[in-house]
Design an enzyme around this catalytic site. Sequence first.
Site, PDB file in Angstrom:
ATOM      1  N   GLY A 127       0.847  -1.194   0.000  1.00  0.00           N
ATOM      2  CA  GLY A 127       0.000   0.000   0.000  1.00  0.00           C
ATOM      3  C   GLY A 127       0.872   1.229   0.000  1.00  0.00           C
ATOM      4  O   GLY A 127       2.070   1.152   0.320  1.00  0.00           O
TER       5      GLY A 127
ATOM      6  N   CYS B 106       5.422  -6.121   1.562  1.00  0.00           N
ATOM      7  CA  CYS B 106       5.783  -4.705   1.555  1.00  0.00           C
ATOM      8  C   CYS B 106       5.107  -3.964   2.713  1.00  0.00           C
ATOM      9  O   CYS B 106       5.425  -4.209   3.869  1.00  0.00           O
ATOM     10  CB  CYS B 106       5.447  -4.108   0.181  1.00  0.00           C
ATOM     11  SG  CYS B 106       6.268  -2.539  -0.081  1.00  0.00           S
ATOM     12  N   TYR B 107       4.134  -3.103   2.439  1.00  0.00           N
ATOM     13  CA  TYR B 107       3.423  -2.425   3.531  1.00  0.00           C
ATOM     14  C   TYR B 107       2.836  -3.454   4.502  1.00  0.00           C
ATOM     15  O   TYR B 107       2.814  -3.246   5.721  1.00  0.00           O
ATOM     16  CB  TYR B 107       2.330  -1.533   2.940  1.00  0.00           C
ATOM     17  CG  TYR B 107       1.507  -0.772   3.955  1.00  0.00           C
ATOM     18  CD1 TYR B 107       1.998   0.377   4.550  1.00  0.00           C
ATOM     19  CD2 TYR B 107       0.229  -1.209   4.308  1.00  0.00           C
ATOM     20  CE1 TYR B 107       1.244   1.079   5.489  1.00  0.00           C
ATOM     21  CE2 TYR B 107      -0.538  -0.522   5.230  1.00  0.00           C
ATOM     22  CZ  TYR B 107      -0.029   0.628   5.820  1.00  0.00           C
ATOM     23  OH  TYR B 107      -0.772   1.320   6.730  1.00  0.00           O
TER      24      TYR B 107
ATOM     25  N   HIS C 147       7.671  -7.677  -4.143  1.00  0.00           N
ATOM     26  CA  HIS C 147       6.332  -8.044  -4.636  1.00  0.00           C
ATOM     27  C   HIS C 147       6.359  -9.364  -5.407  1.00  0.00           C
ATOM     28  O   HIS C 147       6.798  -9.393  -6.549  1.00  0.00           O
ATOM     29  CB  HIS C 147       5.787  -6.926  -5.525  1.00  0.00           C
ATOM     30  CG  HIS C 147       5.447  -5.700  -4.744  1.00  0.00           C
ATOM     31  ND1 HIS C 147       4.204  -5.504  -4.176  1.00  0.00           N
ATOM     32  CD2 HIS C 147       6.197  -4.637  -4.383  1.00  0.00           C
ATOM     33  CE1 HIS C 147       4.201  -4.362  -3.522  1.00  0.00           C
ATOM     34  NE2 HIS C 147       5.398  -3.809  -3.633  1.00  0.00           N
TER      35      HIS C 147
ATOM     36  N   GLU D 144       3.873 -10.885  -6.585  1.00  0.00           N
ATOM     37  CA  GLU D 144       2.748 -10.978  -7.519  1.00  0.00           C
ATOM     38  C   GLU D 144       3.075 -10.431  -8.909  1.00  0.00           C
ATOM     39  O   GLU D 144       2.364 -10.684  -9.858  1.00  0.00           O
ATOM     40  CB  GLU D 144       1.512 -10.266  -6.931  1.00  0.00           C
ATOM     41  CG  GLU D 144       1.619  -8.750  -6.767  1.00  0.00           C
ATOM     42  CD  GLU D 144       2.317  -8.299  -5.483  1.00  0.00           C
ATOM     43  OE1 GLU D 144       3.046  -9.105  -4.883  1.00  0.00           O
ATOM     44  OE2 GLU D 144       2.138  -7.131  -5.094  1.00  0.00           O
TER      45      GLU D 144
ATOM     46  N   ASP E 192     -19.274 -13.371 -20.989  1.00  0.00           N
ATOM     47  CA  ASP E 192     -19.829 -13.427 -19.632  1.00  0.00           C
ATOM     48  C   ASP E 192     -21.272 -13.919 -19.625  1.00  0.00           C
ATOM     49  O   ASP E 192     -21.623 -14.841 -18.889  1.00  0.00           O
ATOM     50  CB  ASP E 192     -19.757 -12.051 -18.950  1.00  0.00           C
ATOM     51  CG  ASP E 192     -18.343 -11.507 -18.916  1.00  0.00           C
ATOM     52  OD1 ASP E 192     -17.414 -12.312 -19.083  1.00  0.00           O
ATOM     53  OD2 ASP E 192     -18.178 -10.294 -18.747  1.00  0.00           O
TER      54      ASP E 192
ATOM     55  N   LYS F 127     -11.908 -12.708 -15.220  1.00  0.00           N
ATOM     56  CA  LYS F 127     -12.235 -12.965 -16.629  1.00  0.00           C
ATOM     57  C   LYS F 127     -11.576 -14.240 -17.173  1.00  0.00           C
ATOM     58  O   LYS F 127     -12.218 -15.018 -17.876  1.00  0.00           O
ATOM     59  CB  LYS F 127     -11.768 -11.756 -17.456  1.00  0.00           C
ATOM     60  CG  LYS F 127     -12.282 -11.759 -18.870  1.00  0.00           C
ATOM     61  CD  LYS F 127     -13.662 -11.186 -18.937  1.00  0.00           C
ATOM     62  CE  LYS F 127     -14.162 -11.011 -20.344  1.00  0.00           C
ATOM     63  NZ  LYS F 127     -15.437 -10.276 -20.349  1.00  0.00           N
TER      64      LYS F 127
END
Length: 539
Positions: free
Chosen positions: A73, A100-101, A187, A189, A253, A395
């Site tokens: 963050g 991180c944060y 990070h 991710e 969708d 998605k």
Amino acid sequence: MSDGHEADAKTAGEVPRGADVDSVVVLDFGSQYSRLIARRVRELNVYSELLPFDTPWREIAARKPKAVILSGGPASVYEDGSPHPDPAIWTGGVPILGICYGLHLMAEGLGGEVVSFERKEFGPAIVSVTSGDGLFAGLEPEQPVWMSHGDSIRRLPDGFGSTARTDSTPYAAVADPGRRMYGIQFHPEVVHTKSGRDILRNFVVEIAGARQNWTAVNFIASTVDEIRNRVDAHSLATGTDGKVLCALSGGVDSAVAATLVHRAVGDRLICVHVDHGMMRKNETELLQTAFEQLGVRVIVVNARERFLRKLEGVTDPEQKRHIIGNEFIRVFEEEAVKLGQIAFLTQGTLYPDVIESATSSNEKAAAKIKTHHNVGGLPDDIAFQLIEPLRYLFKDEVRAVGTELGLPDSMVQRQPFPGPGLAIRIIGEVTADRLDTLREADWIVIDEIKAAGLYRSVWQSFAILTPVRSVGVMGDGRTYANLVAIRAVTSEDAMTADWAKLPYDVLGRISSRIVNEVPGVNRVVYDISSKPPATIEWE
Ligand code: XMP
């Protein structure tokens, strides 16, 4: 989502009912990557959900998560008013990974100290692993990672030790294996962290023990059961036959949502496709055939004339959008009324929409760029109960489920297409002739993009019919004809986009085919604007 509906009782992201899946909760402290963390965990076939940072611990615990991940963050933990989790999280007994944060929160929350860091680290870095188990089990001792932080840990809480360092910090990764608490300064991710997936896997699967059973097959089985039980219970209670209505747009969708519901309730599902005449070539026919093959009842309402009449003389983009959106609702309502008593309405709401409404408070403050018309945005004043079978899915997961359900690739892998369709790709008035011209040009774009094997690597690729005419020469004669623009973009989520660097020969083929095969077009240009400052669609 309209307020008038009797909304589904579920709250954002709750674990799918009836599904025996393990879950991981990601608390969102405002990082631009928070959503990506949840996606990365899902890619490990472990269900994960993103919750607001201040979700009370009892609500988190009620979900029985196998682990909690604290996102990064932009704030500093020592600042007044910085976002903090419910402190009960530290004694809840659930494994925690702070990123991180999130790491700083963990260090501070457990009695350590976090300070502003004189050597800020942004971008690529190499961490040296000093303890090769836990998060780094099975990984090389030197790891390329992505850093982005201005604060750092000065003192670790009791029980913690460092497990990786960089040149600038001894606490690139820390752990208290006894309490199953882990923290990383980088990070995992983002793709720049080479072993990010393995690190997350080590935490989620090996340390926290989550089973990797979040798969399309399991999702389909549990969702179909859930929908069937819900509709059957309603039928029993009301003595009705429990009909379900679904608006099919042709997009992935609504197609996947309808197919899931069809598996659950069979003929009680009635799909309505409003053909507003702004679809691409053959699209309505393809949709009809695909669903007929699946045995789904589809009512195709040919409202082409009606929409064209409403659009006569209209050139303003927002006005076009409003007219099409309103008219769509009218036509759909008329059809619904003809079908008699209907209990449920299926909508293709996706997880990002759910997250958006649960975690974002500044949406209202954001400037309105365009009024979106979504086929899901249906009547406000009909008391349907909603069935939203995709509300847990990203998605790419929707596509995987669609493939598993046997939907054709042409539908499952289809590029996004806006609700108002070709109308917002015709600059100026929309007429039957101009629709025909654009439809033919658009067909050629898609055909050539597919032939070049680029259809899935570009986010969207299409043609725009401009009101510009220019002089040309064909054979021995002068022409004064339409200008068609080509737009192809790459994007992750449509929020930002870059123009696609299409090979010149592909652009060349598209151009020469359009001027040769589409009457009334003598010039083709390529749009090389990114978003921002342009948008993807021209209107
Ligand atoms: P823009 O043009 O705003 O588009 O950059 C972002 C993405 O949204 C799609 N789009 C729409 N989708 N209803 C939709 O369902 C709409 O009214 C609409 N307008 C734009 C656009 O194609 C792109 O993918």
